[in-house]
Write an enzyme that holds these catalytic residues in place. Structure first.
Site, PDB file in Angstrom:
ATOM      1  N   ASN A  84      18.074  39.593 -32.242  1.00 44.10           N
ATOM      2  CA  ASN A  84      19.261  39.016 -32.887  1.00 44.10           C
ATOM      3  C   ASN A  84      20.073  40.084 -33.612  1.00 44.10           C
ATOM      4  OD1 ASN A  84      19.563  35.993 -32.578  1.00 44.10           O
ATOM      5  ND2 ASN A  84      17.363  36.178 -32.991  1.00 44.10           N
ATOM      6  N   MET A 130      10.736  36.865 -41.523  1.00 41.37           N
ATOM      7  CA  MET A 130       9.648  35.896 -41.649  1.00 41.37           C
ATOM      8  C   MET A 130       9.068  35.850 -43.062  1.00 41.37           C
ATOM      9  SD  MET A 130       9.752  34.675 -38.692  1.00 41.37           S
ATOM     10  CE  MET A 130      10.090  35.044 -36.974  1.00 41.37           C
ATOM     11  N   HIS A 159      17.792  29.864 -36.797  1.00 38.89           N
ATOM     12  CA  HIS A 159      16.518  29.161 -36.575  1.00 38.89           C
ATOM     13  C   HIS A 159      16.484  28.646 -35.130  1.00 38.89           C
ATOM     14  CE1 HIS A 159      12.880  27.034 -37.564  1.00 38.89           C
ATOM     15  NE2 HIS A 159      13.369  26.000 -36.890  1.00 38.89           N
ATOM     16  N   ILE A 172       9.720  33.736 -46.841  1.00 39.87           N
ATOM     17  CA  ILE A 172      10.517  32.724 -47.552  1.00 39.87           C
ATOM     18  C   ILE A 172      11.019  33.318 -48.874  1.00 39.87           C
ATOM     19  CG2 ILE A 172      10.373  30.477 -48.726  1.00 39.87           C
ATOM     20  CD1 ILE A 172       8.650  29.541 -46.357  1.00 39.87           C
ATOM     21  N   LEU A 173      12.274  33.052 -49.180  1.00 41.48           N
ATOM     22  CA  LEU A 173      12.887  33.620 -50.384  1.00 41.48           C
ATOM     23  C   LEU A 173      12.934  32.568 -51.493  1.00 41.48           C
ATOM     24  CD1 LEU A 173      15.669  35.433 -48.387  1.00 41.48           C
ATOM     25  CD2 LEU A 173      13.835  36.576 -49.668  1.00 41.48           C
ATOM     26  N   ASN A 208      20.946  32.179 -41.906  1.00 43.07           N
ATOM     27  CA  ASN A 208      19.699  32.334 -41.150  1.00 43.07           C
ATOM     28  C   ASN A 208      19.875  31.731 -39.760  1.00 43.07           C
ATOM     29  OD1 ASN A 208      16.796  32.696 -40.704  1.00 43.07           O
ATOM     30  ND2 ASN A 208      16.628  30.468 -40.947  1.00 43.07           N
TER      31      ASN A 208
HETATM   32  C1  GAR Z   1      14.153  34.308 -33.273  1.00 39.74           C
HETATM   33  O1  GAR Z   1      13.888  33.370 -32.279  1.00 39.74           O
HETATM   34  C2  GAR Z   1      14.555  33.619 -34.565  1.00 39.74           C
HETATM   35  O2  GAR Z   1      15.354  32.483 -34.362  1.00 39.74           O
HETATM   36  C3  GAR Z   1      13.229  33.237 -35.114  1.00 39.74           C
HETATM   37  O3  GAR Z   1      12.396  34.355 -34.856  1.00 39.74           O
HETATM   38  C4  GAR Z   1      12.880  35.040 -33.692  1.00 39.74           C
HETATM   39  C5  GAR Z   1      13.133  36.487 -34.058  1.00 39.74           C
HETATM   40  O4  GAR Z   1      13.461  37.244 -32.917  1.00 39.74           O
HETATM   41  N1  GAR Z   1      13.308  32.919 -36.510  1.00 39.74           N
HETATM   42  C6  GAR Z   1      12.600  31.973 -37.097  1.00 39.74           C
HETATM   43  O5  GAR Z   1      11.763  31.315 -36.522  1.00 39.74           O
HETATM   44  C7  GAR Z   1      12.904  31.760 -38.572  1.00 39.74           C
HETATM   45  N2  GAR Z   1      12.387  30.510 -39.028  1.00 39.74           N
HETATM   46  P1  GAR Z   1      14.176  38.660 -33.032  1.00 39.74           P
HETATM   47  O6  GAR Z   1      13.387  39.501 -34.036  1.00 39.74           O
HETATM   48  O7  GAR Z   1      14.086  39.226 -31.643  1.00 39.74           O
HETATM   49  O8  GAR Z   1      15.599  38.436 -33.475  1.00 39.74           O
END
Ligand code: GAR
Length: 206
Positions: free
Chosen positions: A16, A93, A112, A95-96, A110
């Site tokens: 991302n 990953m 999700h 929580i704040l 964020n």
């Molecule tokens: C992504 O799918 C993001 O949406 C998720 O972790 C992955 C990170 O991928 N986030 C969560 O689950 C937050 N609750 P990346 O490091 O390749 O961007």
């Protein structure tokens, strides 16, 4: 043209983050610039991506900090020092606390990997979200970008995009499709929306 300063907070692969820096290059993000990447994991590949894109990086783990309060104090100091306008949690990953989210109200977003309010909140992160969606048998899932408040995945929704579940999906296949079809599109789009608003607010104050 003035640009909002963006910090991206990461913990893992950083696809991302990559989508955001690519969107900067191809003009989808015009009103902001990523000037800082913060990780809470020293081995996050996202840090490599940031270095390749010549973005300043900073890393602090909760273990090194010793407590949640100290962890957040260190991060806050970095954000202020770098005059950050928008904080983007992109696979962050951790929580704040309410103290942190209150301090940066409407300045933290964020991404999700589900259609909130489904499969979200504490314990729903990464692959677990897609495992839960498949276990439930949903036919449509997706991704959400939202403002961050003290409730995990509870802040106001900015953008959402739906993605079809296929019959032979595994959590990994579904995760990849949700990233490609939804996350990597709506996150840069939401970043641009927020940066435009931040610049407008700043102009009004002047
Ligand atoms: C992504 O799918 C993001 O949406 C998720 O972790 C992955 C990170 O991928 N986030 C969560 O689950 C937050 N609750 P990346 O490091 O390749 O961007």
């Amino acid at each position: 043209m003035k640009k909002a300063k963006i910090a991206v907070l990461v913990s893992g692969g950083g696809t991302n983050l990559q989508a955001i820096t690519d969107a900067q290059k191809n003009g989808i993000i015009k009103s902001g610039k990523v000037t800082l990447v913060i990780s809470n994991n020293r081995s996050a590949y996202a840090l490599e991506r940031a270095k390749n894109a010549k973005i300043k990086t900073f890393c602090v783990t909760k273990k090194e900090a010793g407590s949640q309060t100290e962890f957040e104090r260190i991060i806050t100091e970095k954000l202020i020092e770098n005059e950050i306008d928008l904080i983007v949690l992109a696979g962050f990953m951790s929580i704040l606390s309410k103290d942190f989210t209150d301090r940066f109200e409407k300045r933290i977003i964020n991404v999700h990997p589900s259609l909130i309010p489904s499969f979200c909140g504490e314990g729903f992160y990464g692959l677990k979200v897609h495992e839960a969606a498949l276990a439930k048998g949903v036919k449509v899932t997706g991704a959400t970008v939202h403002f961050v408040n003290e409730i995990p995945d509870g802040g106001e929704i900015i953008l959402q995009k739906a993605v079809r579940v296929h019959e032979n999906d595994t959590p990994e296949k579904l995760q990849r499709r949700v990233m490609q079809q939804a996350e990597w599109k709506i996150l840069p789009a939401a970043v641009e929306i927020c940066c435009v608003n931040i610049l407008k607010q700043k102009e009004k104050k002047q």
